[in-house]
Design an enzyme around this catalytic site. Structure first.
Site, PDB file in Angstrom:
ATOM      1  CB  CYS A  90      -7.502  -0.982   5.929  1.00  0.00           C
ATOM      2  SG  CYS A  90      -6.856  -1.268   4.265  1.00  0.00           S
TER       3      CYS A  90
ATOM      4  CB  CYS B  31      -0.930  -0.011   1.209  1.00  0.00           C
ATOM      5  SG  CYS B  31      -2.080   1.386   1.236  1.00  0.00           S
TER       6      CYS B  31
END
Length: 361
Positions: free
Chosen positions: A206, A110
Site C-alpha cells: 500500500c 500491519c
C-alpha cells in the site's frame, strides 16, 4: 459465521468488496454495525505521474469508498489515524529489513499491530462485542481454546498473514467471510447493490503504490551506502551491484551476469555488501530457524510434525518443528525447499488449522 443475537460490531472497512460485504451482511442480520477505516499512509507523499489510481489497499480512494458504502447501508463511520504507528511498526521495519539483507512482509505486521492491537483497542473503547474484518479465514472454539482455520476458498485463504493472533484477540475477532468463496462474496455485493461490487482486488504494497520499492527505500534511507560485489558461491567476483536491498533470495532476472548456467541469488550479506549467487541447486535448503514464534496451540515442549508454508503463495510442505529454549524454533523439511527468505514468515499447519509461526532468521 452467523451471529444469533444482536451485537455491537466494529467492522474494519478497507473500501474493498470483502469488508463492505461483511459490514452489509451483519447490518442485514440486524446487528448494530459501526464502520471504521484506518488511515495509515499519507498519499500526498506520492504523486502518480499519470494521475491514475494504483491498485493498492488503504488509499484515499479506498477511504472514500468505505465511507460511501457505510452511508449506503446506513451505519456510522469513522476514520482513525494510525499514520505514526504505521510508520514505526511497518515502514521503519520494512526499510530496516531490506537494509539488513532481509525481505520483509509488511502485511503480517500491519495485521498484527494495526488491526488486531490498535483497532481492536478502539473497538473495546466503543464497547463493541466484536471486531470484524474481511479476511478469508475462520475462527472456531473448542476444547477450551480458539482455533484459527483456513478459509474454505483455498485460493483466497489468508491465514498466513494471521498467525500472530492470540487467544485473547480471537475471542473478540470474527471473520464472517471465512466460509464463503470470493465468487459468493461478489454475489452478495451484487445482490445488496454495493457500489464496490465489481471493484478490482488490491495489489502490491500500500505504501509503494507504483511497485518501485527501490525508489521508496532510497527516498527513505538514501542510496549508495550498500553498493558492492556480486560473488559466486565459489568465491569468484562476477560483477558489482548498486545496493544489496535491490535483491531477494531466488531472484534470477536483472543480475546482468554472463555465466554458462542460469544464476540465482543465494544469499545477501548486507554487512559485507555482497550479493551471493549460484546455480539452482544451491537454492535448496533443508532447515531454517524462525524467531519471535507465536503459538496458537499450547506451546509444545518437544518436536512435532506439521506442514510449513514459507511464503504466502507457497504450498506448505511436511516438516519437523522443534521449539528452542529462546522462543525460536527449528524447521527441518522432509524435502529441501528453494526460496527460503530471511524476513518472511514461516507458518505451521496441521490440516486446515494454524499451529503457529514466526519470522525466518
Amino acid at each position: 459465521m452467523l451471529m444469533d443475537k444482536r451485537e455491537r460490531i466494529v467492522v474494519a472497512m478497507s473500501g474493498g468488496v470483502d469488508s463492505s460485504v461483511a459490514a452489509a451482511l451483519l447490518k442485514e442480520q440486524g446487528h448494530e454495525v459501526i464502520g471504521m477505516t484506518m488511515q495509515i499512509w499519507d498519499y500526498s507523499r506520492f504523486t502518480a505521474p499519470d494521475g491514475k489510481s494504483f491498485g493498492t489497499c488503504c488509499s484515499l480512494d479506498d477511504v472514500y469508498d468505505a465511507r460511501r458504502v457505510a452511508e449506503q447501508i446506513g451505519i456510522p463511520f469513522y476514520v482513525v489515524n494510525f499514520e505514526e504507528a504505521f510508520q514505526q511498526a511497518v515502514i521503519d521495519r520494512f526499510c530496516d529489513d531490506y537494509f539488513a539483507g532481509r525481505t520483509p512482509n509488511p502485511c503480517v505486521l500491519c495485521n498484527q499491530v494495526l488491526k488486531f492491537e490498535r483497532l481492536l483497542h478502539k473497538a473495546r473503547e466503543l464497547q463493541a462485542d466484536a471486531l470484524v474484518t474481511g479476511h478469508y479465514a475462520r475462527i472456531e472454539y473448542g476444547q477450551d481454546r480458539y482455533r484459527l482455520r483456513k478459509g474454505v476458498d483455498a485460493g483466497k485463504d489468508q491465514t498466513y498473514f494471521l498467525y500472530t493472533l492470540t487467544q485473547e484477540q480471537m475471542a473478540m475477532v470474527r471473520f464472517p467471510l471465512g466460509g464463503m468463496t470470493k465468487e459468493e462474496v461478489r454475489g452478495h455485493a451484487a445482490r445488496l447493490g454495493l457500489r464496490v461490487a465489481e471493484k478490482a482486488e488490491s495489489q502490491d504494497i500500500c505504501f509503494v503504490p507504483d511497485g518501485d520499492y527501490v525508489r521508496f527505500l532510497e527516498e527513505e534511507r538514501g542510496a549508495g551506502q550498500l553498493n558492492g560485489e556480486i560473488v559466486h558461491v565459489s568465491g569468484r567476483v562476477l560483477g558489482h551491484h548498486r545496493g544489496t536491498y535491490r535483491y531477494t533470495i531466488g531472484q534470477r532476472r536483472g543480475l546482468g551476469l554472463s555465466w554458462p548456467e542460469p544464476l540465482y541469488v543465494i544469499a545477501i550479506d548486507a554487512a559485507g555488501q555482497q550479493v551471493i549467487v549460484g546455480e539452482k541447486q544451491h537454492l535448496a535448503v533443508a532447515r531454517l530457524e524462525v524467531g519471535d514464534v507465536n503459538w496458537l496451540i499450547p506451546e509444545p515442549r518437544r518436536a512435532l510434525r506439521a506442514s510449513c508454508r514459507i511464503r504466502y503463495r507457497h504450498q506448505e510442505v511436511p516438516a519437523t518443528i522443534t521449539p528452542l529454549d529462546d522462543g525460536s524454533a527449528e524447521v527441518r523439511f522432509d524435502i529441501p525447499q528453494a526460496g527460503v527468505t530471511p524476513g518472511q514468515a514461516a507458518v505451521f499447519y496441521t490440516g486446515d488449522e494454524v499451529l503457529g509461526g514466526g519470522w525466518i532468521k
